[in-house]
Enzyme design. Structure first.
Site, PDB file in Angstrom:
ATOM      1  CG  HIS A 153      -2.097   0.872   1.109  1.00  0.00           C
ATOM      2  ND1 HIS A 153      -3.127   0.636   0.223  1.00  0.00           N
ATOM      3  CD2 HIS A 153      -2.435   2.006   1.766  1.00  0.00           C
ATOM      4  CE1 HIS A 153      -4.036   1.584   0.334  1.00  0.00           C
ATOM      5  NE2 HIS A 153      -3.633   2.435   1.258  1.00  0.00           N
ATOM      6  CE  LYS A 195      -7.931   7.805   1.813  1.00  0.00           C
ATOM      7  NZ  LYS A 195      -8.269   8.348   3.149  1.00  0.00           N
ATOM      8  CE  LYS A 199      -3.247   7.501   1.301  1.00  0.00           C
ATOM      9  NZ  LYS A 199      -4.095   8.066   2.388  1.00  0.00           N
ATOM     10  CG  ASP A 219      -5.624  11.191   1.878  1.00  0.00           C
ATOM     11  OD1 ASP A 219      -5.181  12.341   2.077  1.00  0.00           O
ATOM     12  OD2 ASP A 219      -5.680  10.318   2.773  1.00  0.00           O
ATOM     13  CD  GLU A 224      -8.686  11.705   3.290  1.00  0.00           C
ATOM     14  OE1 GLU A 224      -9.406  10.991   2.555  1.00  0.00           O
ATOM     15  OE2 GLU A 224      -8.106  11.265   4.294  1.00  0.00           O
ATOM     16  CG  ASP A 262      -7.225  12.328   7.588  1.00  0.00           C
ATOM     17  OD1 ASP A 262      -7.487  12.197   8.796  1.00  0.00           O
ATOM     18  OD2 ASP A 262      -6.717  11.396   6.922  1.00  0.00           O
ATOM     19  CE  LYS A 322      -6.959   8.306   9.049  1.00  0.00           C
ATOM     20  NZ  LYS A 322      -7.369   9.147   7.935  1.00  0.00           N
ATOM     21  CD  GLU A 364     -10.633   6.370   4.771  1.00  0.00           C
ATOM     22  OE1 GLU A 364     -10.313   6.541   3.590  1.00  0.00           O
ATOM     23  OE2 GLU A 364     -10.009   6.864   5.728  1.00  0.00           O
TER      24      GLU A 364
HETATM   25  C1  MUC Z   1      -5.310   8.509   5.516  1.00  0.00           C
HETATM   26  O1  MUC Z   1      -4.570   9.471   5.544  1.00  0.00           O
HETATM   27  O2  MUC Z   1      -6.488   8.707   5.249  1.00  0.00           O
HETATM   28  C2  MUC Z   1      -6.454   5.417   5.174  1.00  0.00           C
HETATM   29  C3  MUC Z   1      -6.562   4.669   4.047  1.00  0.00           C
HETATM   30  C4  MUC Z   1      -5.462   4.933   3.282  1.00  0.00           C
HETATM   31  O3  MUC Z   1      -5.156   4.491   2.179  1.00  0.00           O
HETATM   32  O4  MUC Z   1      -4.725   5.865   3.911  1.00  0.00           O
HETATM   33  C5  MUC Z   1      -5.210   5.982   5.216  1.00  0.00           C
HETATM   34  C6  MUC Z   1      -4.760   7.177   5.909  1.00  0.00           C
HETATM   35 MG    MG Z   2      -6.233  10.906   4.907  1.00  0.00          MG
END
Ligand code: MUC
Ligand code: MG
Length: 373
Positions: free
Chosen positions: A22, A167, A169, A198, A224, A249, A273, A327
């Protein structure tokens, strides 16, 4: 001494392999370190929580290892000998001995909720206000991946689990290349599912103002945390200028942070979270502030394993303010879980397990297999 007295607080470090690497902005995880916390009451009831961050300390400074030191050396001595129904007083006493360290506090907060609810024969959801819903939508998160692999993973997840949104990254490498990758992905999927990004706080103001409009044009439905956690002014500027909802976040790690974001009207959605906020009680306060300010809340994750995810799920199922889905996909990213039954994911949702407490039991053979010596 009563049956509710906390007799022991046990912690063990696990390394649970992932189904695939990941990739985050600055770190790629191949296994998730999890600090499994067990709270044992005098009456014999046991409760579980997890100390988890997304892969490592890059996200917020804490790691599973720092949590073990803080819990064993500082939080457990405050808990032992106290009745678990003194939970909010115990949490308050933590503040006198340990500043910040919210992920560590969340792990023991959840284990105490689980033990207390099991001792009463009720669900953790009941301790948090009772039944609002029984399941919640789950967005699947992809790490940083090349286009063909990302398309294949999305197609596969739509087919197998019915996810409606994904989502992606961002924030690693050249923002121009990164933005093109997401725009091409959006093109390839042609509006079939919702796409969110994100950036994990990695872009500065100028980079964000340059590339976010291109992502808006490409059809991305949610931004995000594009910019640094402390920079509420820039977050507000993005929220008001670009016309795509913004989720805070890293900017919201406490109820006070939520108040600051709400006052500044710096975001549309709060990523809630339960880990980064220090547990279920602090999450309740944060959700109340968001709700009063008219902000949506998203049931976000730090890639918790089964117990941490179940805790966030109980919270979401007791909390009307979680209006923006979740999520809570962490357990599906693990190659194998370590509970006797798994959480149920189907038709794009995760379902609240039945049974007292969090509704899950450890499978000790698997726990031992993942434990670090
Ligand atoms: C985040 O920053 O949101 C949660 C799922 C993912 O891929 O990253 C996290 C952390
Ligand atoms: Mg995040």
């Amino acid at each position: 001494m009563s049956d509710l007295t906390i007799a022991q607080v046990n912690t063990s470090l696990l390394d649970v392999p992932l189904i695939r690497p990941h990739g985050f902005a600055t770190y790629t995880a191949t296994a998730q370190p999890i600090l499994l916390v067990e709270v044992v009451l005098d009456g014999g009831v046991k409760g579980y929580g997890e100390g988890v961050v997304p892969g490592g300390p890059w996200w917020g400074g804490e790691s599973a290892e720092t949590m073990k030191v803080i819990i064993d050396g500082h939080l457990a001595p405050i808990m032992k000998g106290r009745e678990v129904n003194e939970l909010v007083k115990i949490l308050d006493d933590f503040e006198g001995s340990v500043a910040n360290m919210r992920f560590a506090k969340a792990a023991v907060d959840v284990a105490m909720h689980d033990a207390w609810a099991r001792a009463l024969g009720i669900q953790v959801r009941d301790l948090l206000g009772g039944r609002f819903r029984d399941d919640i939508d789950v967005t699947w998160a992809l790490g940083v991946l090349p286009l063909d692999q990302a398309v294949a993973e999305i197609e596969e997840r739509i087919e197998s689990h019915g996810h409606k949104s994904f989502k992606l990254k961002m924030g690693s490498g050249d923002p121009d290349v990164d933005t093109k990758r997401i725009a091409e992905l959006s093109d390839a999927l042609n509006g079939k599912v919702g796409l969110r990004i994100d950036v994990n706080a990695r872009w500065d103001r100028i980079t964000a103002l340059r590339f976010l409009p291109r992502l808006a044009e490409a059809g991305v439905e949610l931004f995000e945390q594009p910019t640094p956690a402390h920079d509420i002014d820039t977050l507000r500027e993005i929220t008001t200028r670009i016309g795509v909802p913004v989720m805070a976040d890293e900017s919201v790690c406490s109820p006070a942070d939520a108040l600051a974001v709400a006052k500044a009207q710096a975001a549309d959605v709060i990523a809630l979270k339960t880990t980064k906020l220090g547990g279920l009680q602090e999450s309740k306060k944060t959700a109340a502030i968001a709700e009063a300010a008219g902000l949506a809340c998203h049931g976000a994750t730090s890639l918790e394993g089964p117990f941490g995810t179940a805790a966030s799920l109980h919270f979401a199922c007791a909390t009307p303010a979680i209006t923006f889905g979740s999520e809570l996909f962490g357990p599906m990213l693990l190659k194998e879980s370590y509970t006797t039954e798994d959480l149920v994911y189907e038709d794009g949702v995760v379902r609240l397990p039945e049974g007292p407490g969090l509704g899950l039991e450890p499978d000790w053979d698997k726990v031992k297999a993942f434990a670090r010596d």
